[in-house]
Each structure stands twice: as C-alpha cells, then as structure tokens.
Design a protein around this motif. Structure first.
Motif, PDB file in Angstrom:
ATOM      1  N   ASP A   1      -3.462  -2.936  -3.863  1.00 33.14           N
ATOM      2  CA  ASP A   1      -2.249  -3.214  -3.087  1.00 33.14           C
ATOM      3  C   ASP A   1      -2.119  -4.693  -2.752  1.00 33.14           C
ATOM      4  O   ASP A   1      -3.084  -5.447  -2.771  1.00 33.14           O
ATOM      5  CB  ASP A   1      -2.230  -2.380  -1.804  1.00 33.14           C
ATOM      6  CG  ASP A   1      -3.479  -2.584  -0.951  1.00 33.14           C
ATOM      7  OD1 ASP A   1      -4.572  -2.764  -1.506  1.00 33.14           O
ATOM      8  OD2 ASP A   1      -3.358  -2.559   0.298  1.00 33.14           O
TER       9      ASP A   1
ATOM     10  N   GLY B   1       0.787  -1.222   0.000  1.00 33.46           N
ATOM     11  CA  GLY B   1       0.000   0.000   0.000  1.00 33.46           C
ATOM     12  C   GLY B   1       0.821   1.273   0.000  1.00 33.46           C
ATOM     13  O   GLY B   1       1.828   1.387   0.706  1.00 33.46           O
ATOM     14  N   MET B   2       0.385   2.231  -0.797  1.00 33.26           N
ATOM     15  CA  MET B   2       0.987   3.539  -0.989  1.00 33.26           C
ATOM     16  C   MET B   2       2.319   3.482  -1.740  1.00 33.26           C
ATOM     17  O   MET B   2       2.978   4.493  -1.913  1.00 33.26           O
ATOM     18  CB  MET B   2       1.172   4.297   0.335  1.00 33.26           C
ATOM     19  CG  MET B   2      -0.083   4.369   1.189  1.00 33.26           C
ATOM     20  SD  MET B   2      -1.587   4.898   0.299  1.00 33.26           S
ATOM     21  CE  MET B   2      -1.152   6.589  -0.112  1.00 33.26           C
TER      22      MET B   2
ATOM     23  N   SER C   1      -6.593   4.153   5.397  1.00 33.54           N
ATOM     24  CA  SER C   1      -7.115   3.499   4.199  1.00 33.54           C
ATOM     25  C   SER C   1      -7.064   4.441   3.005  1.00 33.54           C
ATOM     26  O   SER C   1      -7.244   5.653   3.131  1.00 33.54           O
ATOM     27  CB  SER C   1      -8.562   3.065   4.450  1.00 33.54           C
ATOM     28  OG  SER C   1      -9.195   2.711   3.241  1.00 33.54           O
ATOM     29  N   GLY C   2      -6.865   3.856   1.830  1.00 35.21           N
ATOM     30  CA  GLY C   2      -6.846   4.675   0.622  1.00 35.21           C
ATOM     31  C   GLY C   2      -8.195   5.244   0.234  1.00 35.21           C
ATOM     32  O   GLY C   2      -8.256   6.207  -0.532  1.00 35.21           O
TER      33      GLY C   2
ATOM     34  N   ASP D   1      -9.386  -2.557  -5.246  1.00 33.78           N
ATOM     35  CA  ASP D   1      -8.167  -2.272  -4.486  1.00 33.78           C
ATOM     36  C   ASP D   1      -6.972  -2.820  -5.256  1.00 33.78           C
ATOM     37  O   ASP D   1      -7.075  -3.813  -5.969  1.00 33.78           O
ATOM     38  CB  ASP D   1      -8.248  -2.875  -3.084  1.00 33.78           C
ATOM     39  CG  ASP D   1      -9.044  -4.182  -3.042  1.00 33.78           C
ATOM     40  OD1 ASP D   1      -9.115  -4.874  -4.078  1.00 33.78           O
ATOM     41  OD2 ASP D   1      -9.594  -4.508  -1.992  1.00 33.78           O
TER      42      ASP D   1
ATOM     43  N   PRO E   1      -5.638   2.690  -3.775  1.00 38.05           N
ATOM     44  CA  PRO E   1      -4.454   2.168  -3.085  1.00 38.05           C
ATOM     45  C   PRO E   1      -4.748   1.819  -1.631  1.00 38.05           C
ATOM     46  O   PRO E   1      -5.761   2.218  -1.062  1.00 38.05           O
ATOM     47  CB  PRO E   1      -3.468   3.347  -3.167  1.00 38.05           C
ATOM     48  CG  PRO E   1      -4.347   4.569  -3.165  1.00 38.05           C
ATOM     49  CD  PRO E   1      -5.585   4.158  -3.932  1.00 38.05           C
ATOM     50  N   ASN E   2      -3.851   1.049  -1.062  1.00 39.42           N
ATOM     51  CA  ASN E   2      -3.763   0.871   0.393  1.00 39.42           C
ATOM     52  C   ASN E   2      -5.066   0.445   1.054  1.00 39.42           C
ATOM     53  O   ASN E   2      -5.479   1.008   2.062  1.00 39.42           O
ATOM     54  CB  ASN E   2      -3.246   2.162   1.055  1.00 39.42           C
ATOM     55  CG  ASN E   2      -2.592   1.875   2.399  1.00 39.42           C
ATOM     56  OD1 ASN E   2      -1.932   0.856   2.572  1.00 39.42           O
ATOM     57  ND2 ASN E   2      -2.761   2.770   3.352  1.00 39.42           N
TER      58      ASN E   2
ATOM     59  N   GLY F   1      -3.814  -1.157   4.543  1.00 42.69           N
ATOM     60  CA  GLY F   1      -3.129  -0.386   5.575  1.00 42.69           C
ATOM     61  C   GLY F   1      -3.951   0.772   6.097  1.00 42.69           C
ATOM     62  O   GLY F   1      -5.087   1.010   5.686  1.00 42.69           O
TER      63      GLY F   1
END
Length: 230
Positions: A95, A45-46, A158-159, A93, A151-152, A155
């Motif tokens: 990631d 993520g990211m 959150s994205g 998503d 993204p992400n 994690g």
C-alpha cells in the motif's frame, strides 16, 4: 545468482513488463520497471486492486501460481523445493500513503494525493524478485518458501492479521522463519540476521509469533513508517 529471467507466457504479462520483455530479460531491468510502474500508480490500503492485479499478472507471466485474493487484495505464491524440508515466509507490503508526490521525475505518482513515499513499491519489487529467484532455483531448494504480498500495512486494521484470518497459512508447514523488507519490525531471521531494533518484551511479529526483546534495557516504540530514523 540469477541475472536474467524469461517469461513463460509473455501475453499474460502486464503491458509495462511485457513491453520490455526479451527472450532473456535482465532481472534488474524487470524489477526497476516493476518498481517504477508501482510508483506511478500508488493505491492506499485495502484499495490496492490495480497493484494486486499487476503483481498477479507479473508472477503468472513468469510461471508462478498465485493464490488469493486474501484480505481483499493480498496474494501469495509458494515455491516448492525438490526435496523435503521446512518452510520460510517472506513478506512485502503493497500500500501507499495518502499524500501528494512532490518529486519531479518521470515515474512520479500519477494519482493525486497518493504516493509511495515509504518504499512499499520497492518492497513489492524486491518480493517479486525473491519469488522469481527462488522459482528459478527450486531444484536446489529443500522445503517450501511462501512469498506474501500484504495490503494495508499503513492502516488499521493491519493487513497482516487479516491475511492470517483469511487462511494465508492454510496448507503450509508452520514457518520456521519469517522475514520481510523491514526485519527490525517483524520476526525476521535468516542465518545471518540483520541488526534489530529494541522492541517490548512479548511483542509479536506480523504472523503472530511471540518474540522476546532483542536486548535488555529500555525499549521504544517502532518508528512510524515514513518518519526520519536515527
């Protein structure tokens, strides 16, 4: 139903897609190739920079305009119908997980200690397929569909809220429906919604829409990504 796709600009496609691009390419072949490329090249993520570039080049090669980056590596595309109407959002998503891929297959992860073990490579391939099908049928659509690549998901932060703050809804009619490849975790709902899992009353979907519990009675927290599901 769309069964084949033709690139608008083959030279713009990323090499893994361009290498199998014929004049009329099987949609299934495209999406299998997309998913296996992403599976070989996972990013956490990211840090999904190559993933984001690959998504952009693939969609642009088939004639779509791609907007972003948002929230660092997030993207979206709009498909405008030929007639006025509402707005629908579809989210995937992108990631991967920080864990080693133990499989012995040709498309196993080539990145040490990073792997797509939660299906986000497949989610991304599906979302690309959704965008291509809608784009090729836009003369039959009413309103707008927006396909997000977030993204992400694994994690914090959150994205999803990061994309909202980054104005991924700017210029869009408010979405009447939001759906994703995990409909029980988000506010999904198409005309024939998939069965949904219980959720706490007043919880919110990825895009901030308040929603009630799916059914009365005890609730439980969503199963963590990658965990066994009952």
């Amino acid at each position: 139903m769309l069964s084949s796709v033709s690139p608008v600009d083959r030279s713009h496609l990323p090499d893994p897609v361009a290498n199998m691009a014929d004049e009329a390419q099987s949609l299934a072949q495209v999406l299998v190739g997309v998913r296996r490329y992403l599976h070989r090249h996972p990013e956490v993520g990211m840090e999904e920079h190559n993933t984001s570039r690959f998504i952009r080049e693939t969609l642009e090669g088939y004639g779509l305009d791609v907007y972003g980056p948002i929230a660092g590596t997030g993207l979206y595309v709009d498909i405008e119908g030929s007639a006025p109407g509402g707005a629908v959002g579809y989210r995937a998503d992108i990631d991967a997980l920080p864990t080693q891929d133990q499989k012995q297959v040709p498309y196993r992860s080539q990145t040490p200690n990073v792997a797509h073990l939660c299906g986000h490579d497949a989610h991304t391939a599906i979302a690309i397929g959704v965008a291509l099908v809608l784009h090729n049928n836009r003369d039959q659509l009413q309103g707008r569909a927006r396909v997000f690549f977030q993204p992400n998901e694994e994690g914090l932060p959150s994205g999803a809220p990061l994309m909202i703050r980054g104005a991924s809804w700017r210029g869009s009619t408010p979405c009447t429906r939001c759906t994703s490849t995990r409909p029980w975790r988000w506010a999904a709902t198409a005309s024939s919604p998939a069965p949904q899992r219980p959720r706490p009353t007043g919880s919110r979907c990825a895009f901030g829409r308040k929603e009630p519990a799916t059914r009365p009675g005890p609730t439980r927290a969503p199963t963590p990504c990658g965990s066994p599901r009952s």
